[in-house]
Write a protein that holds these residues in place. Structure first.
Motif, PDB file in Angstrom:
ATOM      1  N   MET A   1      -1.154  40.723  47.137  1.00  0.00           N
ATOM      2  CA  MET A   1      -0.454  39.669  46.414  1.00  0.00           C
ATOM      3  C   MET A   1      -0.181  38.485  47.327  1.00  0.00           C
ATOM      4  O   MET A   1      -0.359  37.319  46.941  1.00  0.00           O
ATOM      5  CB  MET A   1       0.848  40.207  45.830  1.00  0.00           C
ATOM      6  CG  MET A   1       1.524  39.264  44.844  1.00  0.00           C
ATOM      7  SD  MET A   1       2.868  40.102  43.958  1.00  0.00           S
ATOM      8  CE  MET A   1       3.361  38.784  42.846  1.00  0.00           C
TER       9      MET A   1
ATOM     10  N   ASP B   1      -1.425  34.494  47.122  1.00  0.00           N
ATOM     11  CA  ASP B   1      -0.476  33.378  47.095  1.00  0.00           C
ATOM     12  C   ASP B   1      -0.814  32.301  48.117  1.00  0.00           C
ATOM     13  O   ASP B   1      -0.379  31.149  47.976  1.00  0.00           O
ATOM     14  CB  ASP B   1       0.946  33.887  47.344  1.00  0.00           C
ATOM     15  CG  ASP B   1       1.513  34.655  46.158  1.00  0.00           C
ATOM     16  OD1 ASP B   1       0.970  34.514  45.045  1.00  0.00           O
ATOM     17  OD2 ASP B   1       2.501  35.388  46.349  1.00  0.00           O
TER      18      ASP B   1
ATOM     19  N   GLU C   1      -4.341  35.017  37.931  1.00  0.00           N
ATOM     20  CA  GLU C   1      -3.092  35.551  38.465  1.00  0.00           C
ATOM     21  C   GLU C   1      -3.272  36.981  38.990  1.00  0.00           C
ATOM     22  O   GLU C   1      -4.223  37.680  38.626  1.00  0.00           O
ATOM     23  CB  GLU C   1      -2.016  35.544  37.376  1.00  0.00           C
ATOM     24  CG  GLU C   1      -1.606  34.153  36.912  1.00  0.00           C
ATOM     25  CD  GLU C   1      -0.732  33.414  37.931  1.00  0.00           C
ATOM     26  OE1 GLU C   1      -0.512  33.936  39.048  1.00  0.00           O
ATOM     27  OE2 GLU C   1      -0.281  32.299  37.606  1.00  0.00           O
ATOM     28  N   PHE C   2      -2.345  37.400  39.829  1.00  0.00           N
ATOM     29  CA  PHE C   2      -2.329  38.769  40.358  1.00  0.00           C
ATOM     30  C   PHE C   2      -2.327  39.768  39.193  1.00  0.00           C
ATOM     31  O   PHE C   2      -3.061  40.762  39.205  1.00  0.00           O
ATOM     32  CB  PHE C   2      -1.085  38.946  41.220  1.00  0.00           C
ATOM     33  CG  PHE C   2      -0.969  40.273  41.914  1.00  0.00           C
ATOM     34  CD1 PHE C   2      -1.801  40.603  42.973  1.00  0.00           C
ATOM     35  CD2 PHE C   2      -0.009  41.190  41.511  1.00  0.00           C
ATOM     36  CE1 PHE C   2      -1.678  41.823  43.624  1.00  0.00           C
ATOM     37  CE2 PHE C   2       0.114  42.411  42.155  1.00  0.00           C
ATOM     38  CZ  PHE C   2      -0.723  42.733  43.210  1.00  0.00           C
TER      39      PHE C   2
ATOM     40  N   LEU D   1       3.718  33.719  38.115  1.00  0.00           N
ATOM     41  CA  LEU D   1       3.350  34.027  39.500  1.00  0.00           C
ATOM     42  C   LEU D   1       2.778  32.789  40.198  1.00  0.00           C
ATOM     43  O   LEU D   1       3.509  31.876  40.524  1.00  0.00           O
ATOM     44  CB  LEU D   1       2.387  35.215  39.516  1.00  0.00           C
ATOM     45  CG  LEU D   1       2.952  36.498  38.857  1.00  0.00           C
ATOM     46  CD1 LEU D   1       1.911  37.601  38.842  1.00  0.00           C
ATOM     47  CD2 LEU D   1       4.226  36.950  39.558  1.00  0.00           C
ATOM     48  N   LYS D   2       1.466  32.742  40.443  1.00  0.00           N
ATOM     49  CA  LYS D   2       0.909  31.617  41.197  1.00  0.00           C
ATOM     50  C   LYS D   2       1.132  30.285  40.479  1.00  0.00           C
ATOM     51  O   LYS D   2       1.471  29.281  41.125  1.00  0.00           O
ATOM     52  CB  LYS D   2      -0.579  31.837  41.457  1.00  0.00           C
ATOM     53  CG  LYS D   2      -0.871  32.933  42.458  1.00  0.00           C
ATOM     54  CD  LYS D   2      -2.302  32.892  42.981  1.00  0.00           C
ATOM     55  CE  LYS D   2      -3.328  33.107  41.899  1.00  0.00           C
ATOM     56  NZ  LYS D   2      -4.707  33.134  42.420  1.00  0.00           N
TER      57      LYS D   2
END
Length: 313
Positions: A46, A50, A203-204, A211-212
């Motif tokens: 993760m 990022d 996204e993850f 998230l991102k």
């Protein structure tokens, strides 16, 4: 303009096709095994993902800078900065707006955060609020939008109807419009005077744009509000000087700030702040120019910043 009529099977087909074109909704094949990994490996992966967010923001810097210059011009003309978003994007706008008064001593009405679904949506998801295109227009009407104002539409997908409705209304009113999205060639980007599109990729967890995409939007908002305030003279170098010492913590911070800028003693800083009714700017000018509080206040009233007042002869 996105279609916000009640959705039947056909409209859902169209929406699915539209979502399939968005990088924020795509699936990263490298994450197909996520649920089999150890916690240690998950946090590593993760974090690795990022790392690309600041790089994506850097590619949008020219657009961000142009938007900030335009926003600053509007604020100097008496306009407000209004963030409009739904879900995570709306909450991020509210966070940024709420931090401006204590950080830069601006009126709470100068930077405003609006979220689809109203205040309850800050803590709890309000179903269908983001699809209310007319609601986005109505909330700006309630705020009595003016031509000098700026409306920043926030949408990771770049297609949120509530945000699109707000931008349409803002353009009709002659306000400056800025779009912050995480997909290229976004719907709201095409509608705005300034399009800031930070493409962070999948996204993850596929489609989880808190998230991102959320991180990217926060970084952009940090730049918009902070650099606008710098351009408005709210700092001296990188030190907050537009500060009023109204409580114990702020009094201690104000004394420290005056000491940092003027290289005076704590006693001298406290005395100057007492004479200036707690104004850091006035206290600094008093100490560095050797003038009284009234003369310092007069100099600041006609100068765009503390530095300009100090440089004036």
């Amino acid at each position: 303009m996105p279609d916000t009529r009640p959705r039947g099977p056909r409209s859902r087909d169209l929406l699915r096709d539209e979502l399939a074109t968005l990088t924020t909704e795509s699936v990263d094949d490298r994450g197909r095994d996520l649920d089999t990994l150890s916690t240690a490996r998950l946090v590593e992966r993760m974090n690795d993902g990022d790392r690309g967010v600041p790089e994506a923001v850097s590619r949008a810097l020219p657009a961000i800078g142009a938007a900030i210059d335009a926003i600053t011009d509007r604020v100097r003309r008496g306009g407000r900065l209004i963030y409009v978003g739904a879900g995570t994007a709306g909450r991020l706008g509210i966070v940024d707006a709420s931090e401006c008064p204590p950080t830069f001593s601006v009126d709470p009405g100068l930077v405003v955060g609006v979220i689809a679904g109203g205040d309850p949506a800050i803590r709890t998801a309000v179903e269908n609020a983001e699809d209310d295109e007319q609601g986005g227009a109505d909330v700006l009407s309630e705020l009595k939008l003016r031509e000098a104002d700026t409306v920043v539409g926030l949408s990771a997908s770049g297609r949120t109807p509530y945000v699109a409705g707000a931008l349409t209304s803002a353009r009709s009113a002659g306000a400056l419009t800025v779009a912050v999205a995480c997909n290229a060639e976004s719907v709201i980007g095409r509608m705005a005077d300034h399009a800031i599109e930070v493409v962070v990729g999948p996204e993850f967890i596929a489609g989880s744009t808190r998230l991102k995409a959320g991180t990217a939007q926060k970084l952009v908002l940090n730049m918009i509000s902070t650099i606008t305030m710098v351009r408005l003279g709210k700092t001296y170098g990188n030190i907050m000087v537009d500060l009023q010492a109204t409580k114990e913590k702020l009094r201690a911070r104000a004394e420290r700030t005056v000491m940092l800028v003027t290289d005076c003693t704590a006693e001298e800083a406290a005395a100057a702040l007492s004479a200036s009714a707690g104004s850091v700017k006035v206290a600094v000018l008093m100490l560095l120019r050797g003038v009284g509080a009234e003369q310092a206040q007069e100099a600041l009233a006609t100068a765009p910043s503390l530095r300009a007042a100090l440089d004036a002869r």
